[in-house]
Design a protein around this motif. Structure first.
Motif, PDB file in Angstrom:
ATOM      1  N   ILE A  81      -4.598  -9.528  -3.840  1.00 58.37           N
ATOM      2  CA  ILE A  81      -5.967  -9.998  -4.015  1.00 58.37           C
ATOM      3  C   ILE A  81      -5.940 -11.386  -4.654  1.00 58.37           C
ATOM      4  CG2 ILE A  81      -8.180  -9.570  -5.154  1.00 58.37           C
ATOM      5  CD1 ILE A  81      -7.591  -6.617  -5.060  1.00 58.37           C
ATOM      6  N   ASN A 110      -7.193 -13.886  -6.935  1.00 61.01           N
ATOM      7  CA  ASN A 110      -7.995 -13.806  -8.160  1.00 61.01           C
ATOM      8  C   ASN A 110      -8.455 -12.361  -8.408  1.00 61.01           C
ATOM      9  OD1 ASN A 110      -9.501 -14.433 -10.427  1.00 61.01           O
ATOM     10  ND2 ASN A 110     -11.248 -15.260  -9.263  1.00 61.01           N
ATOM     11  N   PRO A 111      -7.535 -11.478  -8.792  1.00 63.75           N
ATOM     12  CA  PRO A 111      -7.868 -10.054  -8.955  1.00 63.75           C
ATOM     13  C   PRO A 111      -8.817  -9.750 -10.116  1.00 63.75           C
ATOM     14  CG  PRO A 111      -5.624 -10.497  -9.690  1.00 63.75           C
ATOM     15  CD  PRO A 111      -6.110 -11.754  -9.047  1.00 63.75           C
ATOM     16  N   SER A 112      -9.012 -10.713 -11.038  1.00 57.71           N
ATOM     17  CA  SER A 112      -9.937 -10.487 -12.169  1.00 57.71           C
ATOM     18  C   SER A 112     -11.031 -11.549 -12.146  1.00 57.71           C
ATOM     19  CB  SER A 112      -9.163 -10.534 -13.492  1.00 57.71           C
ATOM     20  OG  SER A 112      -8.151  -9.556 -13.521  1.00 57.71           O
ATOM     21  N   PRO A 113     -11.906 -11.470 -11.153  1.00 57.10           N
ATOM     22  CA  PRO A 113     -12.927 -12.506 -11.000  1.00 57.10           C
ATOM     23  C   PRO A 113     -14.064 -12.317 -12.004  1.00 57.10           C
ATOM     24  CG  PRO A 113     -13.267 -10.821  -9.352  1.00 57.10           C
ATOM     25  CD  PRO A 113     -12.026 -10.422 -10.102  1.00 57.10           C
ATOM     26  N   TYR A 157     -16.092  -9.577  -5.607  1.00 58.56           N
ATOM     27  CA  TYR A 157     -15.069  -9.589  -4.572  1.00 58.56           C
ATOM     28  C   TYR A 157     -15.735  -9.760  -3.198  1.00 58.56           C
ATOM     29  CZ  TYR A 157     -12.159  -7.356  -8.175  1.00 58.56           C
ATOM     30  OH  TYR A 157     -11.475  -7.060  -9.328  1.00 58.56           O
ATOM     31  N   PHE A 194     -14.676  -9.591   1.138  1.00 54.98           N
ATOM     32  CA  PHE A 194     -13.695  -9.460   2.219  1.00 54.98           C
ATOM     33  C   PHE A 194     -14.380  -9.586   3.575  1.00 54.98           C
ATOM     34  CE2 PHE A 194     -14.758  -5.062   0.999  1.00 54.98           C
ATOM     35  CZ  PHE A 194     -15.000  -4.422   2.215  1.00 54.98           C
ATOM     36  N   LYS A 241     -12.865  -2.436 -10.373  1.00 55.52           N
ATOM     37  CA  LYS A 241     -11.698  -3.321 -10.344  1.00 55.52           C
ATOM     38  C   LYS A 241     -10.413  -2.572 -10.009  1.00 55.52           C
ATOM     39  CE  LYS A 241     -13.602  -6.724 -13.586  1.00 55.52           C
ATOM     40  NZ  LYS A 241     -13.422  -7.404 -14.891  1.00 55.52           N
ATOM     41  N   ILE A 290     -10.769  -0.839  -6.243  1.00 54.11           N
ATOM     42  CA  ILE A 290     -10.672  -1.710  -5.073  1.00 54.11           C
ATOM     43  C   ILE A 290      -9.222  -2.119  -4.825  1.00 54.11           C
ATOM     44  CG2 ILE A 290     -11.018  -4.010  -6.122  1.00 54.11           C
ATOM     45  CD1 ILE A 290     -13.037  -4.435  -3.744  1.00 54.11           C
ATOM     46  N   LEU A 333      -8.649  -9.560   0.321  1.00 55.23           N
ATOM     47  CA  LEU A 333      -9.726  -9.563  -0.668  1.00 55.23           C
ATOM     48  C   LEU A 333      -9.678 -10.838  -1.504  1.00 55.23           C
ATOM     49  CD1 LEU A 333      -9.286  -5.879  -1.496  1.00 55.23           C
ATOM     50  CD2 LEU A 333     -11.580  -6.834  -1.426  1.00 55.23           C
ATOM     51  N   TYR A 334     -10.849 -11.356  -1.773  1.00 55.15           N
ATOM     52  CA  TYR A 334     -10.956 -12.571  -2.564  1.00 55.15           C
ATOM     53  C   TYR A 334     -11.834 -12.307  -3.793  1.00 55.15           C
ATOM     54  CZ  TYR A 334      -9.344 -14.784   1.751  1.00 55.15           C
ATOM     55  OH  TYR A 334      -8.628 -15.129   2.865  1.00 55.15           O
ATOM     56  N   GLY A 335     -11.334 -12.654  -4.965  1.00 55.48           N
ATOM     57  CA  GLY A 335     -12.154 -12.614  -6.156  1.00 55.48           C
ATOM     58  C   GLY A 335     -12.831 -13.964  -6.348  1.00 55.48           C
TER      59      GLY A 335
END
Length: 926
Positions: A535, A537-540, A544, A546, A598, A601, A612-614
């Motif tokens: 992902i 940026n997994p902690s946006p 998220y 997609f 979080k 996902i 997936l994009y944060g």
């Protein structure tokens, strides 16, 4: 004694005597059986043919043979959906068993002439190698005689001591697949046991013979597995195909049953014949047929060949086997449902008779193979040599272009690999000229990216690859003349099944073929690879996103909705933090969801190829901002599927399997007979698979049920109607949908044609500023309208045109890409159609997919000019509001046989997106 009582006793005694004749009956008179091999009766307690064997009895007896003889091996090769073992029996001589791997290797060489060393004496292989025969029984679970004949055949081959049988075991590797559909068989036999009566009933239409819905033909999900041979949708087929191809059989038998009042049919088939059949099969089918006829003539039995049986669709067992190189043979025995049937000529057919005919056919085919073993092996090899030599002008290669939907393309490529079709992957970008396209009528040039797939046809399975991949095979003119005459004179078609099936069109992938061998750097593919993404940026800070283009995105969306998370769908394309997303992309706002989103996902996406994009902001650089109203809040689908005897099994089974086995979403299954009584408030999506006819549902529901359905829609429900059920909803007498059936709107055809033109103009809007700001042309005349002929004339003409309905043809659709029902799709796709119902729509109905014009509507299959005329520019997929809810109609089967992935996407969109996109939601106050 009263006459009717005398008649009753006479019939009862006759039936009893007919069944009791099983006692002491010999399938092969005066056979010399080895006493050390237990006959079926000694293990099962009754003779074969007395009553149908249950699954457990068949397995138990075959295990006994395996234990008692060194000439038998029982092999488990797979499991059904209901966890029953799929098995086959190997029968051959002890000497052959001692060198079984050597034999398999020799046959493998014959199946791939490229493996033959130039110094190797191929004649020695023909001399020393047994031929391989695959005998398959009971793929339709309610066709009972085949599996019982398989057990009797196994006993005979193992126990009989005569020289003929010994020669069969010396000359052949005999593979018996005794029960191809144990789930369906057990379901049907349970019904037969339930309805068994003390007095034997010979009436073929009695419930003791017909059984009840859902009968036993299909597997657990009620699919007809004798259409699945190259589609490979189901685990039973996948396991079976893998096993068969490990043996490369030269002869393949597919044993079936047909109507009780028929006799016996066997190969060869009549027209239409698939042009990809080779001379090897044409020649040997006749020889096998002649020997089978002689075996039947010894008993004075009736039989026939050809007639209704054609060999056009390659997805039957006897058809698919032709293209892997085997001599494919079909049996069809009149069925007795394990009992006795009185026939129109006054004769009786009992179960033992049915089993005996299947047994005699199998034995006759084995003898023909043994007698001609060497010639069959040699001609099999020669045919395979021909397969790897492509004639000039014929297709040489198919190209599958790597695109955004890698999951779907991988699925298709895996299905090819399962059938031993060799696939190569491009190691570099290349440009290819003179390509044949699904969509373009002229040759094109194309840049093909690295990672695309190539299927070259100069390979042992090249004939199979061409047959299942080619876009548009053509039926010969002679057959078309016969078909046309039958339609004109009898209003009936000779076509037994669909006339189109192309895998690339059904999967809706970008594919081309060329008659030039592709020269490029490639690697041979062993299996496809599912990409895994981290992902970004997994902690946006904000949420998220997609894309919705890959099929795996729908699985991820389903998981999120099932968990109760708040998920949104983009109305328009947008760009944020340097990344562009298409309409339909999925947004998860952190401020709308619990903290668990979080971790979940990450867990959900771990095994799915979804990128997936944060994102840290809601501000887009183009398109709508993430916090606005152009991101539609979706709602968890609460799905009910309607089914029952009045609903098409083929339609229901594909929808049930898609939702349950593929998407893994919870769905209730409602009996159509109780639909007017159920509490529909539990559901927000109700699916009506195609009914047996448009009138069926009207008769079942009545006015009260129809009104209840309307009220449910008005209260916010999404009703999805498929094919005939869509016709029910569109019928003017029903009053539910404002979509119209063509034959009920003949006097308004001009209006609907104007609507089509208006839609077309909307997609090609060009602004003429002079006409807007200055005066328009003064002399411009309004377009003259042609008046419609007399309504009666139109009705007579339309009734005639309906005779020429599409027969499983694939027709071209134009999609409205701004409509949420087509999210994740390109601007066009193919849909399979087998119906005379044509749908018309106009504003305010939304038409998400429409058939193309007269010249461009046919992609593949038989479509008479009369059908082109009726279907051109008509609607395939519509959505209309009704109160707070909506009605969605499909003109055909969107998930036909579980492999039409293009139109399947529209069905999944209607389920997953529908409750959020198309209905007016009420805010709950807790």
């Amino acid at each position: 004694m009263r006459p009717y009582l005398i008649l009753f006793i006479s019939i009862t005694l006759f039936c009893f005597n007919s069944l009791s004749q099983v006692e002491g009956f010999q399938f092969v008179p005066d056979a010399n059986y080895n006493s050390e091999i237990p006959p079926p009766k000694s293990i099962l307690g009754y003779d074969i043919g007395t009553k149908p064997l249950r699954y457990g009895e068949i397995i138990h007896y075959l295990k006994t043979l395996d234990e008692k003889s060194e000439e038998v091996q029982l092999v488990e090769f797979g499991k059904t959906y209901e966890e029953r073992s799929l098995v086959y029996l190997i029968i051959t001589s002890k000497n052959n068993f001692s060198r079984i791997e050597e034999i398999k290797n020799s046959i493998a060489k014959l199946s791939d002439p490229r493996k033959i060393n130039s110094k190797e004496n191929i004649n020695q292989v023909f001399e020393k190698t047994p031929a391989v025969v695959w005998l398959g029984y009971g793929i339709h679970g309610d066709e009972l005689s085949g599996p019982d004949a398989a057990v009797q055949l196994a006993y005979h081959l193992v126990a009989n001591n005569d020289e003929v049988t010994k020669k069969l075991k010396d000359e052949l590797i005999i593979l018996i697949d005794p029960m191809q559909n144990p789930d369906g068989r057990e379901r049907y036999l349970t019904q037969m046991q339930q309805w068994k009566s003390e007095i034997i009933n010979s009436d073929a239409q009695s419930i003791q013979h017909t059984g009840l819905w859902p009968w036993g033909r299909g597997n657990h999900y009620l699919f007809d597995m004798n259409r699945d041979w190259f589609l490979l949708v189901h685990p039973e087929t996948q396991a079976r195909v893998k096993t068969i191809l490990s043996w490369n059989p030269q002869v393949f038998v597919d044993a079936h049953e047909m109507g009780s009042f028929d006799t016996y049919l066997f190969s060869p088939a009549g027209p239409p014949l698939n042009p990809n059949m080779n001379e090897f099969n044409h020649r040997w089918r006749k020889i096998f047929s002649q020997d089978q006829a002689k075996a039947f003539d010894q008993y004075g039995w009736s039989y026939y060949t050809r007639e209704w049986n054609d060999e056009w669709y390659p997805g039957y067992g006897s058809g698919w086997s032709l293209y892997i190189g085997a001599i494919g043979i079909l049996y069809e025995q009149a069925q007795t449902d394990g009992s006795i049937v009185k026939r129109p000529d006054g004769t009786y057919l009992n179960f033992r008779d049915a089993v005996h005919r299947q047994f005699v056919s199998s034995l006759a085919n084995l003898k023909t193979t043994s007698k001609n073993r060497k010639n069959i092996l040699q001609e099999y090899f020669d045919a395979k040599k021909n397969d790897i030599t492509i004639k000039k002008g014929d297709p040489q290669s198919f190209i599958f272009v790597a695109n955004k939907n890698i999951t779907r393309l991988n699925d298709l490529i895996e299905k090819l690999l399962m059938q031993n079709i060799e696939v190569e992957i491009l190691e570099t970008d290349i440009r290819i000229d003179n390509l044949h396209s699904i969509w373009e009528k002229k040759l094109i040039s194309k840049n093909i990216p690295k990672g695309s797939f190539i299927v070259n046809l100069d390979q042992p399975m090249g004939r199979l690859a061409k047959t299942i991949l080619e876009f548009d095979p053509r039926i010969d003119n002679k057959t078309l003349e016969i078909e046309r005459k039958k339609l004109e004179k009898e209003k009936q078609s000779k076509m037994y099944d669909v006339t189109a099936w192309s895998l690339p069109i059904a999967y809706d992938v970008e594919c081309y073929w060329t008659d030039n061998k592709i020269k490029a750097r490639t690697n041979k593919l062993a299996h496809t690879t599912i990409p895994s993404y981290n992902i970004d940026n997994p902690s946006p800070k904000y949420g998220y996103i997609f894309e919705y283009s890959d099929d795996s995105a729908l699985k991820l969306l389903s998981l999120l909705l099932e968990k109760g998370y708040k998920v949104r769908s983009a109305r328009e394309p947008f760009t944020i933090e340097g990344i562009s997303f298409e309409r339909g992309s999925i947004l998860i706002r952190l401020n709308e969801n619990p903290e668990s989103i979080k971790s979940d996902i990450i867990l959900f996406a771990k095994n799915l190829p979804v990128k997936l994009y944060g994102v840290n902001t809601a501000l887009s650089t183009s398109g709508p901002d993430l916090g606005g109203n152009d991101f539609i809040l979706l709602e968890k689908p609460k799905v009910a599927i309607v089914t029952g005897p009045q609903i098409s099994l083929g339609s229901f089974s594909t929808i049930w399997h898609l939702i349950d086995a593929k998407i893994k979403m919870n769905a209730s299954i409602l009996n159509v007979d109780g639909l007017q009584y159920f509490d529909l408030r539990k559901y927000n999506v109700l699916i009506l698979p195609s009914s047996n006819s448009p009138q069926t549902l009207s008769q079942i529901l009545g006015k009260e049920g129809i009104n209840k359905l309307k009220k449910w829609i008005e209260n916010g429900g999404t009703l999805i109607g498929i094919a005939n059920s869509a016709a029910f909803l569109a019928d003017t007498s029903t009053g539910i949908s404002k979509v119209r059936l063509r034959h009920q709107a003949l006097n308004e055809l001009n209006i609907y044609n104007d609507e089509f033109k208006r839609e077309k103009n909307i997609s090609n809007i060009k602004i003429d500023s002079v006409k807007i700001w200055d005066s328009p042309e003064a002399n411009q005349k309004p377009e003259e309208r042609k008046s419609n002929p007399d309504l009666k004339i139109l009705e007579i003409e339309d009734e005639y045109l309906r005779t020429f309905m599409p027969r499983g043809a694939i027709l071209a659709l134009t999609l409205d890409q701004e409509n949420w029902l087509t999210f994740g799709m390109e601007e066009r796709c193919g849909a399979i159609v087998s119906s005379s119902n044509v749908f018309l729509s106009k504003q305010p109905i939304q038409t998400a997919a429409r058939f193309k014009s007269f010249d461009n509507i046919r992609l593949s299959g038989l479509l008479w000019p009369e059908a082109r005329r009726r279907w051109e520019n008509s609607t395939y997929l519509t959505r209309e509001a009704m109160g707070n809810g909506q009605i969605i109609l499909f003109a055909g089967e969107p998930n036909f046989r579980g492999y039409f992935f293009g139109t399947q996407r529209m069905l999944l969109n209607s389920i997953l997106l529908g409750p959020g996109w198309g209905t007016n939601k009420v805010v709950d106050l807790e």
